[in-house]
Design a protein around this motif. Sequence first.
Motif, PDB file in Angstrom:
ATOM      1  N   LEU A 403       0.813  -1.212   0.000  1.00  0.00           N
ATOM      2  CA  LEU A 403       0.000   0.000   0.000  1.00  0.00           C
ATOM      3  C   LEU A 403       0.848   1.265   0.000  1.00  0.00           C
ATOM      4  N   LEU A 404       0.408   2.227  -0.805  1.00  0.00           N
ATOM      5  CA  LEU A 404       1.074   3.516  -0.925  1.00  0.00           C
ATOM      6  C   LEU A 404       0.049   4.626  -0.693  1.00  0.00           C
ATOM      7  N   VAL A 405       0.307   5.465   0.297  1.00  0.00           N
ATOM      8  CA  VAL A 405      -0.521   6.640   0.544  1.00  0.00           C
ATOM      9  C   VAL A 405       0.188   7.851  -0.060  1.00  0.00           C
ATOM     10  N   ILE A 406      -0.434   8.477  -1.060  1.00  0.00           N
ATOM     11  CA  ILE A 406       0.106   9.715  -1.621  1.00  0.00           C
ATOM     12  C   ILE A 406      -0.463  10.863  -0.800  1.00  0.00           C
ATOM     13  N   SER A 407       0.360  11.419   0.068  1.00  0.00           N
ATOM     14  CA  SER A 407      -0.078  12.501   0.953  1.00  0.00           C
ATOM     15  C   SER A 407       0.421  13.831   0.406  1.00  0.00           C
ATOM     16  N   VAL A 408      -0.486  14.771   0.310  1.00  0.00           N
ATOM     17  CA  VAL A 408      -0.156  16.086  -0.247  1.00  0.00           C
ATOM     18  C   VAL A 408      -0.390  17.146   0.821  1.00  0.00           C
ATOM     19  N   ASN A 409       0.665  17.831   1.216  1.00  0.00           N
ATOM     20  CA  ASN A 409       0.539  18.937   2.163  1.00  0.00           C
ATOM     21  C   ASN A 409       0.040  20.171   1.404  1.00  0.00           C
ATOM     22  N   VAL A 410      -1.142  20.608   1.767  1.00  0.00           N
ATOM     23  CA  VAL A 410      -1.762  21.744   1.072  1.00  0.00           C
ATOM     24  C   VAL A 410      -1.537  22.990   1.914  1.00  0.00           C
ATOM     25  N   GLU A 411      -0.671  23.879   1.414  1.00  0.00           N
ATOM     26  CA  GLU A 411      -0.310  25.064   2.192  1.00  0.00           C
ATOM     27  C   GLU A 411       0.163  26.173   1.262  1.00  0.00           C
ATOM     28  N   ALA A 412       0.108  27.367   1.786  1.00  0.00           N
ATOM     29  CA  ALA A 412       0.514  28.543   0.992  1.00  0.00           C
ATOM     30  C   ALA A 412       1.254  29.510   1.906  1.00  0.00           C
ATOM     31  N   GLY A 413       2.564  29.494   1.816  1.00  0.00           N
ATOM     32  CA  GLY A 413       3.367  30.366   2.668  1.00  0.00           C
ATOM     33  C   GLY A 413       3.775  31.644   1.974  1.00  0.00           C
ATOM     34  N   SER A 414       4.726  32.313   2.581  1.00  0.00           N
ATOM     35  CA  SER A 414       5.132  33.629   2.074  1.00  0.00           C
ATOM     36  C   SER A 414       5.762  33.558   0.691  1.00  0.00           C
ATOM     37  N   GLY A 424      -2.037  44.556  -1.534  1.00  0.00           N
ATOM     38  CA  GLY A 424      -3.246  44.123  -0.848  1.00  0.00           C
ATOM     39  C   GLY A 424      -3.966  42.984  -1.532  1.00  0.00           C
ATOM     40  N   VAL A 425      -3.537  42.607  -2.738  1.00  0.00           N
ATOM     41  CA  VAL A 425      -4.170  41.489  -3.439  1.00  0.00           C
ATOM     42  C   VAL A 425      -3.365  40.224  -3.173  1.00  0.00           C
ATOM     43  N   SER A 426      -3.978  39.245  -2.490  1.00  0.00           N
ATOM     44  CA  SER A 426      -3.281  38.003  -2.141  1.00  0.00           C
ATOM     45  C   SER A 426      -3.487  36.949  -3.215  1.00  0.00           C
ATOM     46  N   GLU A 427      -2.404  36.344  -3.651  1.00  0.00           N
ATOM     47  CA  GLU A 427      -2.494  35.241  -4.606  1.00  0.00           C
ATOM     48  C   GLU A 427      -1.849  33.979  -4.039  1.00  0.00           C
ATOM     49  N   HIS A 428      -1.649  33.968  -2.736  1.00  0.00           N
ATOM     50  CA  HIS A 428      -0.964  32.831  -2.108  1.00  0.00           C
ATOM     51  C   HIS A 428      -1.706  31.519  -2.369  1.00  0.00           C
ATOM     52  N   VAL A 429      -3.001  31.494  -2.112  1.00  0.00           N
ATOM     53  CA  VAL A 429      -3.781  30.263  -2.273  1.00  0.00           C
ATOM     54  C   VAL A 429      -3.893  29.883  -3.745  1.00  0.00           C
ATOM     55  N   SER A 430      -4.179  30.861  -4.574  1.00  0.00           N
ATOM     56  CA  SER A 430      -4.353  30.551  -5.996  1.00  0.00           C
ATOM     57  C   SER A 430      -3.064  30.021  -6.607  1.00  0.00           C
ATOM     58  N   ARG A 431      -1.933  30.502  -6.148  1.00  0.00           N
ATOM     59  CA  ARG A 431      -0.665  30.054  -6.715  1.00  0.00           C
ATOM     60  C   ARG A 431      -0.213  28.708  -6.132  1.00  0.00           C
ATOM     61  N   CYS A 432      -0.130  28.643  -4.790  1.00  0.00           N
ATOM     62  CA  CYS A 432       0.505  27.462  -4.181  1.00  0.00           C
ATOM     63  C   CYS A 432      -0.450  26.311  -3.903  1.00  0.00           C
ATOM     64  N   MET A 433      -1.749  26.561  -3.994  1.00  0.00           N
ATOM     65  CA  MET A 433      -2.693  25.457  -3.861  1.00  0.00           C
ATOM     66  C   MET A 433      -3.304  25.089  -5.206  1.00  0.00           C
ATOM     67  N   PHE A 668       7.794  30.808  -5.786  1.00  0.00           N
ATOM     68  CA  PHE A 668       7.243  29.790  -6.677  1.00  0.00           C
ATOM     69  C   PHE A 668       6.705  30.396  -7.972  1.00  0.00           C
ATOM     70  N   TYR A 669       6.907  29.625  -9.057  1.00  0.00           N
ATOM     71  CA  TYR A 669       6.297  29.994 -10.336  1.00  0.00           C
ATOM     72  C   TYR A 669       6.119  28.719 -11.153  1.00  0.00           C
ATOM     73  N   LEU A 670       5.286  28.766 -12.150  1.00  0.00           N
ATOM     74  CA  LEU A 670       5.046  27.614 -13.019  1.00  0.00           C
ATOM     75  C   LEU A 670       5.957  27.715 -14.228  1.00  0.00           C
ATOM     76  N   GLU A 671       6.999  26.921 -14.219  1.00  0.00           N
ATOM     77  CA  GLU A 671       7.979  26.955 -15.307  1.00  0.00           C
ATOM     78  C   GLU A 671       7.439  26.269 -16.557  1.00  0.00           C
ATOM     79  N   ASP A 672       6.916  25.051 -16.379  1.00  0.00           N
ATOM     80  CA  ASP A 672       6.315  24.292 -17.481  1.00  0.00           C
ATOM     81  C   ASP A 672       5.499  23.158 -16.857  1.00  0.00           C
ATOM     82  N   TYR A 673       5.068  22.215 -17.675  1.00  0.00           N
ATOM     83  CA  TYR A 673       4.235  21.113 -17.182  1.00  0.00           C
ATOM     84  C   TYR A 673       5.024  19.812 -17.000  1.00  0.00           C
ATOM     85  N   SER A 674       6.320  19.925 -17.014  1.00  0.00           N
ATOM     86  CA  SER A 674       7.138  18.707 -16.968  1.00  0.00           C
ATOM     87  C   SER A 674       6.930  17.916 -15.674  1.00  0.00           C
ATOM     88  N   LYS A 675       6.815  18.611 -14.548  1.00  0.00           N
ATOM     89  CA  LYS A 675       6.641  17.896 -13.272  1.00  0.00           C
ATOM     90  C   LYS A 675       5.268  17.242 -13.193  1.00  0.00           C
TER      91      LYS A 675
END
Length: 724
Positions: A403-414, A424-433, A668-675
């Motif tokens: 058995l394999l549990v794929i656990s994903v930590n869902v978080e958005a830091g600085s 004043g516009v937060s994009e933390h959740v939209s970007r990192c989640m 963090f940024y989205l470089e491409d879809y390779s990952k």
Amino acid sequence: MKTEADHAKKTHLLPSLMVTVVVFFFLSNSVLSLVNDSLMRDGSMLTGTRYTITKDALITIGEDNTNSVIGTGSSQMFKGLDGGCVGDLLFNEANVYNIAQPSSRPYTDMLHIPRIIDSSPEIVLIEIAPNLLMNTSKSSEEYVELRFKLDSMNQDALDIGGWVDVIDPEHKEWIALDAYDRMKFKQEYFPSAIEERLKRLFYNETTARETGAYGWIPDKSSSDWENYLQTPIFPADRYGFDGDTTEERETYNETQMSKTGNYKPSYYGSQSHLALDYQISTLLENEIKVIIVTPPYHPMSMTYVSDGKWDGLNQTLEYYGEWPGVTIFDQTWETGWQDQHFYDRNHLDDEGRLEFCNRIAPVIDQVLNKSGEKINFDRSIIENTPTQDEKIIHQEIMEVPKLLVISVNVEAGSKCANLDSDEGVSEHVSRCMWGVFGDERAGIKEMMDAADDVGVKISFFVDVLEFYSYSTEIIDVMQYIDSRGHDVQMRMYPSMVNSSSWSEILISESWIESGAVKDNYMSCWTQETADYWFTKSMEIFDLAGIDKPIAFRAGAYRYCDTIIVSMAKHGLTQSYNYNLFTSTQNFSYGYVQNFEWENGVMEFPVSYVVDENGEIIVYSRIDESVYEQEWPISETFERFFSNQQDTRVMTMVLYSFSFLSKNESNYFYLEDYSKLDLFTQFLKVLPSDYKVVSVTELQEYIDQGIIKSEFKLPLDSISNECHK
């Protein structure tokens, strides 16, 4: 000297005498018992002479004036338990009785539970062995019929109990529940009894056992009776291994030892399990303690037992071992048993009985020392009847997937902020989640898309305390994951409670009344603080309107005893915190897999894999590296599981931003879809030997006893985790 004529005259007398005695067929049970019983015990009519002694034995036991311990089971218990020896070694005053029967099983032994209870023992020994945990086969039905008839025809109303409901419908015709049925069964033996008595009378011939020989039963009124009930007459060692020539022993080893490996015990639901449920629960309800005994097997025969073959036995022991009033005396897996202890591959000889005596006496003493403690058994702990799907899982346990549990930590830091966005516009959740960058995205939605394509579920550990920074954005994330059918589990980063939220919390009535203390380090939390935040976190799940979590992972793996205690209080059964290589934990138990805390919370450590040289390093963690570095899956995973998948669950640690990269400013940024592509491909090519399960699915395996812990640890092991 007798002549042939004399013999002929006596022979002609038999028909006349038979006509005379035929009237006895319809006489009372007492007359039938007078004719039959003694012959059944001396070997004249039955090979198994002990089969009819149980009722009288229990009456005798009930009349003794001291503590009593009753041993039940098959020939392995019968030939292993010398009650006289055990009684001599006890510090407590008690008589130890052996009423075990050759070839017996829980399904036949259960008929004696009501009378055992009436005899008021302090302890009952119940044998559980791998060859006993099964249903009645066609080949053994003849034996079951014999035992049911012999036992029930000698019983009376006192012996009737809940065991009647456990009898299979097709076997109920073999049970005598009233005086008429008892008489009918006894009549079946009446002709043989008359024939034997006539042989003795006219020919002075008998097939009875010699006094003192193996199989001989003393009369219940004799001085030998009570001693016999404690120390039966065992077969002489010369008829076992001790009497074999070298050639005979070699032949036996080559042809018989391997038979031990043929046993395949059921996990539950068999006749034996239903009988054991009845036996053990009924004894406990009557405040009679139970010691479950698993007998030893010759060490050579044990080499034929393949890994996992007897997991049904192990699970059964684990199941009953959790019941109050039950003690496990497991000798099947205990070491130290040697060749000289055995009569054959699965029975003890004189030396073996002495070893068994020395091992079990201290265990009985320990239980007797607690004789004043109430059991207070609650029948509700007995498991419900399994569904067909659950039965299928257990029947195929030899093929339990890794058995394999794929656990994903869902978080958005600085480091998730958009440095180019308007103030004043937060994009933390939209970007990192969500992984959204303009018109492109690679986040938790895409993870679920990839998982859905192959039909597996991911476990998302959402940092619920980010609610105090990002408000309903976190609720939206939780609800979306839940709507997709994947797991939402709990994670906490206290540092994500922002200053304005703290200002409100510190003056709130619930905070003040709780006695909690402000501290961003979970490993330093008092019990009051832990209880406060777990309660608040559960309220966030309620706010989202989704199922409560059952698993928890602390931010930065900072946890301690108060965390585990509070987890149990709030119904969280799985902890994903132990990390061999983190600098935030003082406690280390080395490289281990599944283990359990003393309060029942199961710990699933962060998974690391030994390298080809058998070494563990920090870079061998099961995470993005597996697919990004293209590790050889089968080779790597097999080193982890090592054919111990019942106690090893692999946990892959990912993040909601695992498909992103970091720029020169470490944001963090989205470089491409390779990952994302590599992750998708990993799921598609994962060999069928490995099964991805969610935390919720894993709990089903735990509840069914398929996944187990390697050991249990006290909570004070992690009581000194506070360091800043």
